[in-house]
Design a protein around this motif. Structure first.
Motif, PDB file in Angstrom:
ATOM      1  N   ASN A  65       7.451  -5.785   0.434  1.00 32.01           N
ATOM      2  CA  ASN A  65       7.451  -6.157  -0.984  1.00 32.01           C
ATOM      3  C   ASN A  65       6.094  -5.852  -1.615  1.00 32.01           C
ATOM      4  OD1 ASN A  65       7.905  -7.206  -3.486  1.00 32.01           O
ATOM      5  ND2 ASN A  65       8.433  -9.273  -2.793  1.00 32.01           N
ATOM      6  N   PHE A  66       6.041  -4.801  -2.428  1.00 33.74           N
ATOM      7  CA  PHE A  66       4.835  -4.509  -3.202  1.00 33.74           C
ATOM      8  C   PHE A  66       5.234  -3.704  -4.429  1.00 33.74           C
ATOM      9  CE2 PHE A  66       5.266  -1.457   0.253  1.00 33.74           C
ATOM     10  CZ  PHE A  66       5.245  -0.237  -0.402  1.00 33.74           C
ATOM     11  N   ALA A  67       4.387  -3.738  -5.445  1.00 31.28           N
ATOM     12  CA  ALA A  67       4.740  -3.155  -6.744  1.00 31.28           C
ATOM     13  C   ALA A  67       3.992  -1.869  -7.066  1.00 31.28           C
ATOM     14  CB  ALA A  67       4.494  -4.179  -7.854  1.00 31.28           C
ATOM     15  N   GLU A  68       2.968  -1.529  -6.278  1.00 34.86           N
ATOM     16  CA  GLU A  68       2.200  -0.325  -6.583  1.00 34.86           C
ATOM     17  C   GLU A  68       2.420   0.709  -5.467  1.00 34.86           C
ATOM     18  OE1 GLU A  68      -0.158  -2.824  -3.875  1.00 34.86           O
ATOM     19  OE2 GLU A  68       0.980  -3.167  -5.723  1.00 34.86           O
ATOM     20  N   THR A  69       2.169   1.977  -5.807  1.00 37.92           N
ATOM     21  CA  THR A  69       2.351   3.058  -4.842  1.00 37.92           C
ATOM     22  C   THR A  69       1.372   2.914  -3.681  1.00 37.92           C
ATOM     23  OG1 THR A  69       3.136   4.571  -6.554  1.00 37.92           O
ATOM     24  CG2 THR A  69       2.314   5.555  -4.514  1.00 37.92           C
ATOM     25  N   ARG A  70       1.883   3.098  -2.487  1.00 40.68           N
ATOM     26  CA  ARG A  70       1.052   3.041  -1.274  1.00 40.68           C
ATOM     27  C   ARG A  70       1.082   4.398  -0.576  1.00 40.68           C
ATOM     28  NH1 ARG A  70       0.739  -2.561   0.359  1.00 40.68           N
ATOM     29  NH2 ARG A  70       0.516  -3.700  -1.617  1.00 40.68           N
ATOM     30  N   SER A  71       0.053   4.669   0.217  1.00 42.37           N
ATOM     31  CA  SER A  71      -0.057   5.944   0.931  1.00 42.37           C
ATOM     32  C   SER A  71      -0.155   5.717   2.429  1.00 42.37           C
ATOM     33  CB  SER A  71      -1.283   6.737   0.443  1.00 42.37           C
ATOM     34  OG  SER A  71      -1.188   7.041  -0.923  1.00 42.37           O
ATOM     35  N   VAL A  72       0.384   6.671   3.177  1.00 39.05           N
ATOM     36  CA  VAL A  72       0.220   6.689   4.634  1.00 39.05           C
ATOM     37  C   VAL A  72      -0.183   8.096   5.029  1.00 39.05           C
ATOM     38  CG1 VAL A  72       1.912   4.848   5.054  1.00 39.05           C
ATOM     39  CG2 VAL A  72       2.667   7.229   5.022  1.00 39.05           C
ATOM     40  N   THR A  82       6.733   4.915  -3.118  1.00 43.05           N
ATOM     41  CA  THR A  82       6.767   4.551  -4.540  1.00 43.05           C
ATOM     42  C   THR A  82       7.831   3.493  -4.787  1.00 43.05           C
ATOM     43  OG1 THR A  82       6.105   6.796  -5.134  1.00 43.05           O
ATOM     44  CG2 THR A  82       7.045   5.428  -6.882  1.00 43.05           C
ATOM     45  N   PRO A  83       7.454   2.326  -5.324  1.00 47.19           N
ATOM     46  CA  PRO A  83       8.454   1.300  -5.627  1.00 47.19           C
ATOM     47  C   PRO A  83       9.347   1.747  -6.784  1.00 47.19           C
ATOM     48  CG  PRO A  83       6.229   0.370  -5.542  1.00 47.19           C
ATOM     49  CD  PRO A  83       6.083   1.846  -5.596  1.00 47.19           C
ATOM     50  N   LEU A  84      10.656   1.766  -6.575  1.00 44.22           N
ATOM     51  CA  LEU A  84      11.610   1.983  -7.652  1.00 44.22           C
ATOM     52  C   LEU A  84      12.031   0.647  -8.240  1.00 44.22           C
ATOM     53  CD1 LEU A  84      13.770   4.805  -6.023  1.00 44.22           C
ATOM     54  CD2 LEU A  84      11.774   5.030  -7.506  1.00 44.22           C
ATOM     55  N   VAL A  85      12.334  -0.297  -7.341  1.00 38.18           N
ATOM     56  CA  VAL A  85      12.536  -1.700  -7.708  1.00 38.18           C
ATOM     57  C   VAL A  85      11.738  -2.503  -6.690  1.00 38.18           C
ATOM     58  CG1 VAL A  85      14.164  -3.582  -8.073  1.00 38.18           C
ATOM     59  CG2 VAL A  85      14.844  -1.213  -8.580  1.00 38.18           C
ATOM     60  N   PRO A  86      10.562  -3.011  -7.039  1.00 36.97           N
ATOM     61  CA  PRO A  86       9.694  -3.675  -6.054  1.00 36.97           C
ATOM     62  C   PRO A  86      10.445  -4.741  -5.261  1.00 36.97           C
ATOM     63  CG  PRO A  86       8.533  -3.415  -8.128  1.00 36.97           C
ATOM     64  CD  PRO A  86       9.943  -2.993  -8.388  1.00 36.97           C
ATOM     65  N   GLY A  87      10.279  -4.651  -3.930  1.00 37.52           N
ATOM     66  CA  GLY A  87      10.924  -5.602  -3.038  1.00 37.52           C
ATOM     67  C   GLY A  87      12.367  -5.295  -2.741  1.00 37.52           C
ATOM     68  N   GLU A  88      12.930  -4.250  -3.418  1.00 40.62           N
ATOM     69  CA  GLU A  88      14.344  -3.929  -3.213  1.00 40.62           C
ATOM     70  C   GLU A  88      14.579  -2.463  -2.879  1.00 40.62           C
ATOM     71  OE1 GLU A  88      16.904  -5.227  -6.346  1.00 40.62           O
ATOM     72  OE2 GLU A  88      15.897  -7.168  -6.567  1.00 40.62           O
TER      73      GLU A  88
END
Length: 495
Positions: A65-72, A82-88
């Motif tokens: 669950n996160f709302a901002e883009t993360r990188s790996v 990239t969150p489309l619907v954060p947490g979902e």
């Protein structure tokens, strides 16, 4: 033009033709090599891009669950989540590179609660019975409990409640409430305790009552306290136990019922090799088996031939119409036996990842078994030197007398399963689980680590103090329950 001139021209033309062919072949070879290099580089780039997707999925399992883009990132790949619907809902994009090659992979993921499986917690909590418990002599409960749906026929001797290390022990009248319960709403109950143990009785019934684990109350809407969670529930929604069905367990583990081993194995095409007998066997069959595997048979003595054959059975599913007898000193790895008769070990045999379904019975002698399973329609016999380790099982439709010992390995412990009675004469500090459709009887003194679940009742005989210690270990053949797992990613699209 002279004949010599014509010959010279012909030779030059032929040389030019050969040269052109060689140049063409060289060009083709170089083109093929270049194509091969490109394909290999593209394959590596694709694998790296897919590794980036897997890395992102692993990240989402821990951080759903996160709302901002993360990188790996990793060896040759970078990815974004990239969150489309954060947490979902999330989109994963990964790029893999190798030399001149580049590949992009994409996945879309939903976060869902995925059910998980775990062992029924009634196994490993102490002695749990659908009948009555009888204790003749003293018992120390090391973070363990006694539960009997129908109460206690006898609680004599001193019963103490201790921590999991066997320390800080207290008498029952010093613990409130003591971990000794009966089944609520159950008829035909009894409670007969002596001395300080009387605190667990109220008249002729257990004082402390929780939901029955096996019996059924007369009231179908009866509510009670769950024996494991302590929550108030309707009795049939609380943790419960069932009667073991060895045919079903054997079919799940080995694909055959113990009441019909060879017919089931043949019907399902499980036999990779067949023998009439391995007790010690028939010379012609043993010789034929060895020759087929480019092994020179030594003589015609069946015992000698059997010792040559046994090491070659590793990794095979072996069907034997009659009996199997393993000579002392046998070592076997990853073999499965479907036996129409009895399976017997003479002396000591070292078995690793061996599975046996024997319709006629099991005589295991001084077997040393690790992560091995034994199912039978007949009786089981073993000596006090027998040792079981890890995720091992012995199961019979008939009664079982256990004289051996079992150790914990990789948080896995032995399961002893009988549709009838189980009698435990085993050595102290045995780590195991017992599951009986009948009665379980413990003889002697020592420490039993694990749990005993019986439908018909539990009896402890003998003087002196007996210790029961709980266990968080598991066994793959014991009943599993579905639980709500945590949020986890489920891939809905991937390319």
């Amino acid at each position: 033009m002279t004949k010599k001139g014509i010959a010279l021209v012909s030779v030059l033309v032929a040389m030019v033709a050969v040269l052109m062919m060689a140049l063409g072949m060289s060009y083709l070879a170089e083109a093929n090599l270049s194509t091969g290099r490109n394909l290999a580089q593209q394959a590596v780039a694709r694998q790296r891009a897919e590794a980036g997707i897997d890395h992102a999925l692993a990240y989402l399992r821990v951080n759903p669950n996160f709302a901002e883009t993360r990188s790996v990132s990793g060896n040759g790949y970078t990815g974004t989540i990239t969150p489309l619907v954060p947490g979902e809902k999330y989109r994963i994009e990964s790029t893999g590179t190798f030399q001149q090659a580049r590949h992009a992979a994409v996945a879309e993921v939903r976060i869902e609660v995925i059910p998980t499986q775990r062992q029924n917690p009634l196994f490993g909590n102490g002695w749990i019975s659908g009948g009555r418990i009888t204790v003749n002599g003293g018992v120390d409960l090391h973070a363990s409990r006694l539960h009997a749906d129908k109460g206690y026929a006898n609680l004599s001797g001193q019963i103490q409640v201790c921590d999991e290390n066997g320390q800080n022990c207290k008498n029952l009248n010093q613990v409130s409430p003591p971990p000794i319960t009966g089944g609520a709403g159950v008829g035909d109950t009894q409670c007969n305790a002596s001395g300080t143990n009387r605190v667990v009785c109220q008249g002729n019934q257990p004082r402390y009552q929780v939901c029955p684990v096996y019996q059924q109350p007369s009231d179908p809407t009866f509510t009670c306290q769950d024996a494991i969670t302590g929550e108030i529930k309707r009795w049939d929604q609380a943790y419960r136990i069932t009667t073991p069905n060895v045919n079903n367990l054997s079919e799940q583990a080995l694909g055959v019922r113990v009441s019909s081993v060879i017919p089931d194995a043949r019907q399902k095409n499980l036999c990779q090799v067949e023998f009439t007998s391995l007790d010690p066997g028939q010379p012609t069959e043993l010789t034929r088996f060895l020759i087929a595997r480019n092994v020179t048979p030594v003589g015609n003595d069946t015992n000698t031939l059997l010792r040559q054959v046994l090491p070659l059975l590793s990794g095979l599913r072996v069907c034997v119409q009659g009996n199997v007898t393993l000579p002392g000193g046998t070592t076997l790895n990853s073999a499965t036996f479907y036996v129409g008769g009895t399976f017997q070990v003479n002396g000591s045999a070292n078995l690793q990842d061996v599975k046996v379904a024997a319709q006629g019975g099991l005589n295991l002698g001084d077997v040393q078994a690790t992560n091995s399973k034994f199912f039978t329609n007949g009786n089981i016999n073993l000596n006090n030197k027998a040792l079981f380790q890890g995720d091992s099982t012995i199961a019979s439709i008939q009664a079982i007398t256990f004289n051996g010992r079992a150790n914990l390995l990789n948080n896995r412990a032995l399961a002893i399963i009988s549709q009838g009675d189980i009698t435990f004469n085993g050595r102290a500090d045995t780590h195991a689980f017992m599951w009986a459709g009948g009665q379980i009887t413990f003889n002697g003194t020592g420490t039993f680590i694990g749990g005993a679940v019986s439908i018909g009742g539990t009896i402890r005989n003998g003087g002196g103090q007996f210790s029961i210690r709980n266990s968080n270990a598991e066994n793959s053949d014991l009943p599993q329950i579905e639980t709500d797992g945590g949020p986890a990613p489920r891939v809905t699209f991937r390319r």
